[in-house]
Design a protein around this motif. Structure first.
Motif, PDB file in Angstrom:
ATOM      1  N   LEU A 255       0.730  16.825 -12.854  1.00  0.00           N
ATOM      2  CA  LEU A 255       0.363  18.204 -12.537  1.00  0.00           C
ATOM      3  C   LEU A 255       1.453  19.183 -12.971  1.00  0.00           C
ATOM      4  CD1 LEU A 255      -1.296  17.764  -9.040  1.00  0.00           C
ATOM      5  CD2 LEU A 255      -2.417  18.360 -11.181  1.00  0.00           C
ATOM      6  N   ASN A 256       2.708  18.816 -12.793  1.00  0.00           N
ATOM      7  CA  ASN A 256       3.808  19.683 -13.217  1.00  0.00           C
ATOM      8  C   ASN A 256       3.803  19.869 -14.731  1.00  0.00           C
ATOM      9  OD1 ASN A 256       4.759  20.169 -10.649  1.00  0.00           O
ATOM     10  ND2 ASN A 256       6.232  18.503 -10.700  1.00  0.00           N
ATOM     11  N   SER A 257       3.451  18.842 -15.460  1.00  0.00           N
ATOM     12  CA  SER A 257       3.418  18.952 -16.917  1.00  0.00           C
ATOM     13  C   SER A 257       2.270  19.854 -17.379  1.00  0.00           C
ATOM     14  CB  SER A 257       3.282  17.575 -17.557  1.00  0.00           C
ATOM     15  OG  SER A 257       1.989  17.040 -17.339  1.00  0.00           O
TER      16      SER A 257
ATOM     17  N   ARG B 259       0.827  -1.206   0.000  1.00  0.00           N
ATOM     18  CA  ARG B 259       0.000   0.000   0.000  1.00  0.00           C
ATOM     19  C   ARG B 259       0.865   1.261   0.000  1.00  0.00           C
ATOM     20  NH1 ARG B 259      -2.060   1.531   5.120  1.00  0.00           N
ATOM     21  NH2 ARG B 259      -1.319   3.622   4.825  1.00  0.00           N
ATOM     22  N   ARG B 260       1.907   1.284   0.841  1.00  0.00           N
ATOM     23  CA  ARG B 260       2.801   2.445   0.892  1.00  0.00           C
ATOM     24  C   ARG B 260       3.505   2.662  -0.439  1.00  0.00           C
ATOM     25  NH1 ARG B 260       5.955   0.478   5.276  1.00  0.00           N
ATOM     26  NH2 ARG B 260       4.243  -0.395   6.403  1.00  0.00           N
ATOM     27  N   GLU B 261       3.944   1.560  -1.064  1.00  0.00           N
ATOM     28  CA  GLU B 261       4.612   1.671  -2.366  1.00  0.00           C
ATOM     29  C   GLU B 261       3.646   2.193  -3.430  1.00  0.00           C
ATOM     30  OE1 GLU B 261       6.881  -1.693  -3.714  1.00  0.00           O
ATOM     31  OE2 GLU B 261       7.561  -2.120  -1.679  1.00  0.00           O
ATOM     32  N   MET B 262       2.409   1.706  -3.412  1.00  0.00           N
ATOM     33  CA  MET B 262       1.413   2.159  -4.383  1.00  0.00           C
ATOM     34  C   MET B 262       1.091   3.644  -4.188  1.00  0.00           C
ATOM     35  SD  MET B 262       0.680  -0.237  -6.457  1.00  0.00           S
ATOM     36  CE  MET B 262      -0.846   0.301  -7.171  1.00  0.00           C
ATOM     37  N   GLU B 263       0.964   4.073  -2.936  1.00  0.00           N
ATOM     38  CA  GLU B 263       0.697   5.487  -2.665  1.00  0.00           C
ATOM     39  C   GLU B 263       1.852   6.356  -3.151  1.00  0.00           C
ATOM     40  OE1 GLU B 263      -0.047   5.792   1.522  1.00  0.00           O
ATOM     41  OE2 GLU B 263      -2.136   5.217   1.321  1.00  0.00           O
ATOM     42  N   ALA B 264       3.073   5.931  -2.887  1.00  0.00           N
ATOM     43  CA  ALA B 264       4.237   6.702  -3.315  1.00  0.00           C
ATOM     44  C   ALA B 264       4.297   6.783  -4.839  1.00  0.00           C
ATOM     45  CB  ALA B 264       5.516   6.079  -2.763  1.00  0.00           C
ATOM     46  N   ALA B 265       4.037   5.666  -5.505  1.00  0.00           N
ATOM     47  CA  ALA B 265       4.054   5.657  -6.968  1.00  0.00           C
ATOM     48  C   ALA B 265       2.938   6.539  -7.527  1.00  0.00           C
ATOM     49  CB  ALA B 265       3.905   4.232  -7.493  1.00  0.00           C
ATOM     50  N   PHE B 266       1.760   6.458  -6.940  1.00  0.00           N
ATOM     51  CA  PHE B 266       0.637   7.291  -7.391  1.00  0.00           C
ATOM     52  C   PHE B 266       0.936   8.769  -7.184  1.00  0.00           C
ATOM     53  CE2 PHE B 266      -3.236   9.661  -6.480  1.00  0.00           C
ATOM     54  CZ  PHE B 266      -3.929   9.463  -7.661  1.00  0.00           C
ATOM     55  N   ASN B 267       1.457   9.125  -5.995  1.00  0.00           N
ATOM     56  CA  ASN B 267       1.778  10.525  -5.719  1.00  0.00           C
ATOM     57  C   ASN B 267       2.841  11.053  -6.672  1.00  0.00           C
ATOM     58  OD1 ASN B 267      -0.073  10.697  -3.647  1.00  0.00           O
ATOM     59  ND2 ASN B 267       1.408  10.232  -2.049  1.00  0.00           N
ATOM     60  N   ALA B 268       3.853  10.263  -6.955  1.00  0.00           N
ATOM     61  CA  ALA B 268       4.904  10.695  -7.885  1.00  0.00           C
ATOM     62  C   ALA B 268       4.327  10.892  -9.286  1.00  0.00           C
ATOM     63  CB  ALA B 268       6.033   9.666  -7.911  1.00  0.00           C
ATOM     64  N   HIS B 269       3.484   9.966  -9.710  1.00  0.00           N
ATOM     65  CA  HIS B 269       2.869  10.073 -11.039  1.00  0.00           C
ATOM     66  C   HIS B 269       1.943  11.296 -11.110  1.00  0.00           C
ATOM     67  CE1 HIS B 269       1.474   8.772 -14.921  1.00  0.00           C
ATOM     68  NE2 HIS B 269       0.224   8.842 -14.506  1.00  0.00           N
TER      69      HIS B 269
END
Length: 96
Positions: A42-44, A27-37
């Motif tokens: 948003l930056n783009s 779950r933590r890995e999925m949240e981190a990957a989702f937040n990074a994506h």
């Protein structure tokens, strides 16, 4: 040492604890990957961050307040200027 049904229950409890820990890690890995994506996306898009928006908003409010104060000063000065020629004309015409 545990034997029989107790050992099976202990092993099952350990297995469940390990599975829960693994699920939390996933779950933590999925949240981190989702937040990074999401952040990359948003930056783009050139989306403004909340802090930047609030700073500009405060600047706009301050500028609007200053503008209102300056308009009131201008109106007061124009009123004074408009009143002066009338008073000086009365003084000049009464001297004749």
């Amino acid at each position: 040492m545990s034997t029989g049904p107790n050992r099976i229950m202990d092993d099952f409890a350990k297995l469940m604890t390990d599975a829960a820990g693994a699920a939390q890690g996933v779950r933590r890995e999925m949240e981190a990957a989702f937040n990074a994506h999401a952040e990359r996306w948003l930056n783009s898009m050139d989306v403004v961050k909340r802090e930047e928006f609030e700073a500009v908003r405060e600047m706009a409010i301050k500028a609007r307040d200053e503008n209102d104060a300056l308009m009131k000063r201008i109106e007061a000065l124009e009123a004074q200027l408009a009143a002066k020629p009338k008073a000086s004309r009365k003084t000049d015409s009464s001297a004749d």
